[in-house]
Enzyme design. Structure first.
Site, short mmCIF file in Angstrom:
data_model
loop_
_atom_site.label_atom_id
_atom_site.label_comp_id
_atom_site.label_asym_id
_atom_site.label_seq_id
_atom_site.Cartn_x
_atom_site.Cartn_y
_atom_site.Cartn_z
N HIS A 237 0.84 -1.08 -0.01
CA HIS A 237 0.02 0.04 -0.04
C HIS A 237 0.92 1.25 0.13
O HIS A 237 1.89 1.24 0.84
CB HIS A 237 -1.01 0.03 1.32
CG HIS A 237 -2.12 0.88 1.17
ND1 HIS A 237 -1.90 2.31 1.42
CD2 HIS A 237 -3.27 0.79 0.93
CE1 HIS A 237 -3.03 2.81 0.97
NE2 HIS A 237 -4.04 2.14 0.88
N ASP B 209 -7.63 -5.14 0.69
CA ASP B 209 -8.43 -5.92 -0.56
C ASP B 209 -8.08 -7.35 -0.20
O ASP B 209 -8.60 -8.20 -0.74
CB ASP B 209 -7.95 -5.49 -1.64
CG ASP B 209 -8.33 -4.14 -2.25
OD1 ASP B 209 -9.56 -3.91 -2.04
OD2 ASP B 209 -7.35 -3.37 -2.57
#
Length: 383
Positions: free
Chosen positions: A266, A320
């Protein structure tokens, strides 16, 4: 011909690390894995709040009183239904189209049914926010049923936001535990600082476009595979791996091919995404009640091996990685995962839109010109 000789700031691809706004909506500490909405820790909101309450807080800065929450919830319920002409418009969309494209089209069309909003008027802004938060689940559920040849299901006024969405998808009242799990997922996805779709929302809003154009632009940005849809890629990956025993051989080949591993890494977090931790617990709760899936065991093994190999580089599961497993267990079709993301994130988009308008200045960034030097026009017969 003169050229611009003013000193230029260094070019930062993707505006990485470049502040685009001052905001009170959300704060992230990526080194420690901490996420706050308006100063409230995401862990507390996920455990104690609801999507309706969290949405009000994102829009107005404070948790609502009971009277304020009851009023806001009543407004959301009242505005869930869609104009019949919008339903007719959605029926003309191709059944094979992606639900995100249908959502973008329908949200854009909403602005024609509720025109002439004065974006500087607080009451009109509030009404627009209520309509968008309330209607997005109805749009997503209606298109999903239409593309299967089924009639759309009218909202159930007795159900909360999350439960009503599941009801409109399946035309039956959902298991309350399923509805609670989805409600928590919506809270987790409601806001996340200056991501790509939020930036789109603020840029569009800075031109004083109305809220429907703002949300349509954000939906369009979210539809891109580098922003939304990664949880679908995670499920595809887990199915490709097939078994726990195949995790290491599969990962060996993937890393040798320099393949991106979906659900890991991320731009903000250098530790495990705090939302991923909560989603993993939600998955475990679902599986404890309704039976596990081999894909979860594969995911846990993959996370363990990835931590050994790339954890030192700050690459850990993001939001996710486990969300698709949760949505799958709730019976939500895979291509609705990103629309569900939008159903949640609309509250954050609108909070940033209203904040943008408080001290608005239209976005007009500069660029670094790398084209041809000054030159003269040559007529076509001399080229």
């Amino acid at each position: 011909m003169e050229t611009n000789t003013e000193p230029q700031l260094p070019y930062m691809p993707g505006l990485a690390g470049v502040p685009a706004a001052e905001s009170k909506v959300c704060d992230i500490d990526g080194q420690k894995g901490i996420l706050f909405y308006r100063g409230y820790p995401i862990e507390e909101l996920a455990e104690k709040s609801t999507f309706e309450e969290t949405s009000y807080m994102l829009l107005y800065g404070q948790l609502p009183t009971k009277e304020q929450l009851d009023g806001f919830t009543h407004e959301l319920v009242h505005h869930r239904r869609l104009k019949y002409k919008l339903i007719d418009l959605m029926k003309t969309l191709p059944e094979t189209g992606h639900p995100m494209d249908a959502l973008a089209a329908a949200v854009g069309a909403l602005g024609m049914f509720y025109p002439h909003i004065n974006v500087m008027d607080a009451a009109q802004r509030h009404g627009a926010c209520v309509r968008l938060i309330a209607k997005l689940p109805t749009i997503v559920a209606a298109f999903h049923r239409m593309r299967r040849g089924d009639r759309d299901v009218l909202p159930n006024d007795k159900l909360n936001h999350a439960a009503n969405f599941l009801y409109m998808l399946n035309e039956q009242e959902p298991d309350p535990f399923h509805a609670k799990i989805l409600d928590t997922c919506l809270v987790l996805h409601a806001e996340h600082s200056m991501n790509a779709s939020t930036f789109s929302a603020r840029v569009t809003g800075s031109s004083l476009a109305d809220s429907y154009a703002v949300v349509a632009s954000a939906v369009g940005t979210l539809s891109g595979p580098l922003h939304g849809g990664a949880n679908e890629d995670v499920l595809d990956m887990l199915q490709e791996i097939g078994t726990v025993e195949n995790v290491i051989p599969w990962l060996d080949k993937a890393q040798a091919a320099k393949r991106k591993i979906p659900g890991f890494g991320h731009r903000e977090y250098k530790v495990k995404d705090p939302r991923a931790k909560i989603l993993q617990r939600l998955a475990e709760q679902l599986f404890a009640r309704y039976g596990s899936t081999p894909l979860y065991d594969i995911a846990v093994k993959l996370e363990s091996v990835m931590e050994e190999r790339v954890g030192s580089k700050g690459i850990y599961p993001n939001v996710d990685f486990y969300s698709g497993l949760v949505y799958q267990k709730l019976g939500i079709p895979m291509d609705l995962f990103t629309p569900v993301f939008a159903i949640a994130r609309v509250s954050g988009w609108l909070a940033h839109w209203m904040e943008q308008l408080e001290n608005n200045r239209i976005f007009r960034p500069s660029q670094v010109y790398v084209g041809a030097p000054p030159r003269s026009y040559t007529s076509i017969d001399r080229r």
